[in-house]
Design an enzyme around this catalytic site. Structure first.
Site, short mmCIF file in Angstrom:
data_model
loop_
_atom_site.label_atom_id
_atom_site.label_comp_id
_atom_site.label_asym_id
_atom_site.label_seq_id
_atom_site.Cartn_x
_atom_site.Cartn_y
_atom_site.Cartn_z
N CYS A 1 43.85 -53.14 54.74
CA CYS A 1 43.36 -54.13 54.10
C CYS A 1 43.74 -54.29 52.63
CB CYS A 1 41.85 -54.53 54.17
SG CYS A 1 41.08 -53.19 53.36
N HIS B 1 35.30 -58.66 45.59
CA HIS B 1 35.60 -58.66 47.17
C HIS B 1 34.14 -59.22 47.46
CE1 HIS B 1 35.57 -56.52 51.06
NE2 HIS B 1 36.80 -56.25 50.78
#
Length: 739
Positions: free
Chosen positions: A489, A658
């Site tokens: 990711c 995030h």
């Protein structure tokens, strides 16, 4: 040098497998559709009741024609992608996407230059002084007619850029754009200038080819030979349309009075005579000399070449080679689509293509000499031969002479191709190495092992470090045999292992990982934004090694690592306490990007974030679905799945916001990003809108880490707000101490 050139040609030939495979079917669709929707054909044979406008069969044929045309009209783009995929070493899907982007960029650049120079007018029309056929529509963009050659330029160039840059590592502030993400970026920049360059180069080529027309029309039979040779030689470059269309459609191909009207162009003259066939004793061979010869080598000659390739195939591969060559031969014979056969040996053995060019050129001349006058609508296949040769009668077309001449050409092609293939061991279909798949364009794999060895030697020094690094990661994961899946990711290498007990955390951390997180059979190794390059290197390494197992005291090492981490943490805490006792020499305030509940980063419901493996900061559990810029700054990147974005403040603090935990698995659902990479924003500007209800229902947590990813050794985070907070209010401070 010679080996390198042939090595490249072989790889190009192999890359043609995908785009060429569709051509036989596309050719049949186009040939049938164009032949049986031609108005003159329908009226001549009184088929209005069956094939006329508004009949079901006519509608079906129109659709078939459109589908076939779509494939041939877009062959340059198809070849650009095919060559890029075939020539790319790894990450081929990235190369394909980059080729599409580069192809559009190149043609848009050419279009802009054509408009600037006045060759394309403001209303989109083409200026009168531009040669017919030199400007065409490319995927809706008016550009220079470059044909398949334009696609090959893109495919080869993008593949070279891809192989050079797909593992590139950029400075930390730009690291998100490194690796494979850099390839479409550099391809865009390069092909902007390639388009400008081709604007100046290609018209010279086009004008030179057009000028050859005067030589052809003024030299009789030799001119017909020259016409045929030039037309066939230009097939790979897509310039044959520029060359032959003036002969078919304009006075360059001759003029003739037919039924009281002056008609220009070879094809137009033939159809005018066909409409007045009752008063025509014999169709004009001077008008049809630009296409009558095609029936000789398309129906007879090239099938002879195909038979030669089949006969020269290895016994165990004849069945496979035969099926491939048969489909290409049928397309050639029935519709006159020669590319599947010609491209099968063009890059495998250019010498065979040279023979084809000369023999095909001579076929045009022979047909002219013998007064053969068979017309066509599209190309020289059996369909047009039957409609405009046989059905018109031998008295008007001399079509019967095509058969004995064709038999001679069949034998010439067969024996010449057989001799050359065996003499020089050309790897035509069915003659590939034993470990190579049988396909239509195959000398590509002859030197594959040698080429691989050369590449390895060339990259040995550069790749040694990457291999050693990847080997250490592999060992830390228990070896290739223990690795089930590799992914990543924004910051983490995500690995699925078979046996989690074999994972050696200490060894993984020795590679520079900030931390290792275990979740069942999933292992997350925290590397930061450069993780995409690490993933590519690891995949290359795993592809190059055999099964391996490494269990080297994984448990003991992990225990030792945990103890060491504990000692390190205690030491770090003491050091931090020592820093806190002194006064900071500078402080930067970071505001909250959300309205919600703020807390220390250690409370994050994810051990990688809580352990500060990716950086220090705080968390905010949002109560409103809006993410704003915490300070004035620049958006560095927006992750593909929209759940995270990189940000750097004008004061130089690099950050990652995030949203939620494990939200990468949502694949962008629930996120509405309002910005893009590279844009500058002011504090409070909206970066992202969230569907909080969806996120709460589908993500483990919506708690959002707001972390600083590049803190210096003398910088520490100090939480300012612990509890309710509104977007734009101070969240934490970045204090800088004396070193």
């Amino acid at each position: 040098m010679k080996d390198k050139i042939f090595g490249v040609l072989q790889r190009v030939g192999r890359s043609f497998m995908l785009p060429i495979a569709i051509l036989p079917v596309a050719g049949l669709l186009l040939g049938l559709g164009s032949s049986f929707t031609n108005t003159t054909t329908i009226e001549t044979y009184g088929l209005q009741w069956l094939l006329g406008d508004k009949t079901i069969l006519h509608a079906l044929l129109v659709i078939m024609n459109a589908v076939g045309s779509a494939i041939f009209d877009n062959l340059p783009l198809i070849f650009a992608v095919g060559v890029a995929i075939g020539m790319a070493k790894k990450e081929k899907e990235v190369s394909a996407l980059s080729a599409v982007i580069a192809y559009f960029v190149m043609n848009v650049s050419i279009n802009a230059m054509l408009k600037i120079s006045g060759k394309i007018l403001a209303d989109g029309s083409i200026a009168k002084d531009v040669l017919d056929g030199t400007i065409t529509s490319v995927c809706g963009i008016q550009s220079l007619q470059m044909g398949v050659f334009g696609g090959i330029i893109v495919g080869l160039g993008v593949a070279a850029l891809h192989n050079r840059f797909y593992k590139i590592e950029l400075p930390n502030a730009l690291s998100f754009f490194g690796g494979t993400r850099f390839v479409p970026i550099i391809s865009t920049v390069v092909y902007l200038f390639v388009g400008i360059l081709m604007y100046f180069i290609w018209p010279t080529v086009q004008n030179g080819i057009y000028a050859l027309g005067g030589v052809v029309t003024g030299t009789g039979y030799f001119g017909t030979l020259l016409f045929g040779i030039i037309k066939r030689a230009l097939i790979p470059f897509g310039l044959h349309h520029v060359f032959y269309m003036p002969f078919w459609q304009t006075a360059v191909g001759g003029t003739m009075e037919v039924a009281g009207h002056m008609v220009e162009g070879g094809q137009n003259i033939f159809f005018a005579q066909l409409a007045d066939s009752a008063n025509i004793a014999h169709f004009s061979a001077d008008a049809t000399r630009y296409f009558s010869g095609e029936f000789i080598f398309m129906i007879f000659g090239l099938p002879g070449a195909a038979l030669a390739m089949y006969k020269c195939a290895k016994p165990e591969k004849k069945k496979q080679a035969g099926s491939l060559l048969l489909s290409a031969t049928l397309a050639c014979m029935f519709t006159g689509i020669t590319e599947p056969l010609e491209f099968s040996f063009l890059f495998v053995a250019p010498a065979l293509f040279a023979v084809q060019v000369v023999l095909a050129g001579s076929a045009y001349m022979i047909a002219h000499i013998l007064n053969i006058a068979v017309g066509l609508t599209f190309s020289g296949g059996l369909l047009d031969f039957f409609l405009f040769g046989i059905l018109q009668g031998n008295e008007k077309t001399s079509w019967m002479l095509v058969i004995p001449v064709g038999i001679v050409y069949f034998l010439l092609y067969y024996f010449i191709f057989s001799f050359l293939i065996k003499k020089f061991d050309f790897k035509t279909p069915g003659r590939e190495d034993d470990d190579t798949e049988t396909k239509l364009y195959t000398k590509a794999d002859v030197n594959e092992r040698k080429a691989a060895k050369d590449v390895k030697n060339f990259d040995e020094k550069a790749g040694a470090v990457a291999d050693e690094f990847s080997q250490t990661i592999s060992r830390g994961l228990g070896g290739k045999a223990n690795i089930s899946d590799v992914d990543c990711c924004a910051t983490r290498l995500r690995i699925t292992v078979i046996d989690p007990e074999k994972v050696n955390d200490a060894l993984l951390k020795s590679t520079g990982a900030s931390g290792v997180v275990h979740k069942g059979q999933g292992v997350q190794i925290i590397y930061g934004p450069r993780v995409t390059v690490i993933k590519s290197d690891l995949e290359d390494y795993l592809a190059s090694v055999t099964e391996e197992h490494f269990e080297d005291d994984a448990v003991e090492n992990n225990i030792a690592s945990a103890s060491k981490t504990k000692d390190s943490t205690t030491s770090s805490d003491k050091a931090q306490d020592s820093d806190v006792e002194s006064e900071p020499i500078g402080t930067v305030i970071i505001s909250s990007p959300m309205t919600g509940i703020a807390a220390d980063l250690s409370t994050a419901p994810d051990e990688a974030f809580a352990g500060k493996m990716m950086g220090d900061g705080a968390v905010v559990t949002p109560e409103e679905g809006v993410v704003v810029a915490p300070e004035d700054g620049t958006v560095l990147f927006v992750f593909d799945t929209k759940h995270a974005l990189g940000f750097t403040t004008d004061s130089g603090i690099g950050m990652i916001i995030h949203v939620g935990i494990d939200t990468v698995k949502l694949e962008g659902k629930g996120f509405d990003v309002q910005v893009e990479a590279g844009c500058h924003v002011n504090k409070g500007d909206v970066l992202m809108k969230l569907d909080l209800d969806y996120l709460k229902a589908n993500a483990p947590s919506v708690t959002t880490p707001v972390i600083c990813t590049e803190l210096k050794d003398n910088q520490k985070i100090r939480l300012i707000t612990d509890g309710p907070i509104k977007a734009g209010e101070p969240l934490y401070a970045v204090d800088t101490y004396e070193k």
